[in-house]
Design an enzyme around this catalytic site. Sequence first.
Site, short mmCIF file in Angstrom:
data_model
loop_
_atom_site.label_atom_id
_atom_site.label_comp_id
_atom_site.label_asym_id
_atom_site.label_seq_id
_atom_site.Cartn_x
_atom_site.Cartn_y
_atom_site.Cartn_z
NE ARG A 193 -33.55 -49.97 128.05
CZ ARG A 193 -33.53 -51.26 127.54
NH1 ARG A 193 -32.43 -51.79 127.17
NH2 ARG A 193 -34.64 -51.86 126.93
CG ASN B 120 -33.32 -51.42 131.54
OD1 ASN B 120 -33.75 -50.11 131.85
ND2 ASN B 120 -34.01 -52.13 130.73
#
Length: 97
Positions: A22, A40
């Site tokens: 990320r 996620n």
Amino acid sequence: MATDMHRVHLLIHGRVQGVGFRYFALRAARALGIRGVVRNLADGAVEVEAEGEQAGLARLVVAMREGPAGARITRVDEDWSEGPARHAGFEIGTEGP
């Protein structure tokens, strides 16, 4: 009248959680002037919603297919579209379904 934005939605599968994916996506998108969100997913995938200039989005897709060191990407589902802007910047979102 707002113009439509180029947009790409990615689902990135493999070992992509717990490897800094990320933050890798955040840095890449911001460097390219791309807006959107990365999160996620509960199934272990990473989702990227991105919008901006088509060339920048294409470069982001290449980066997401490579991923950060430690990632093992097995598949990337890619869906391109156009529409009104949805994002003001690029953020890390909360975990999705």
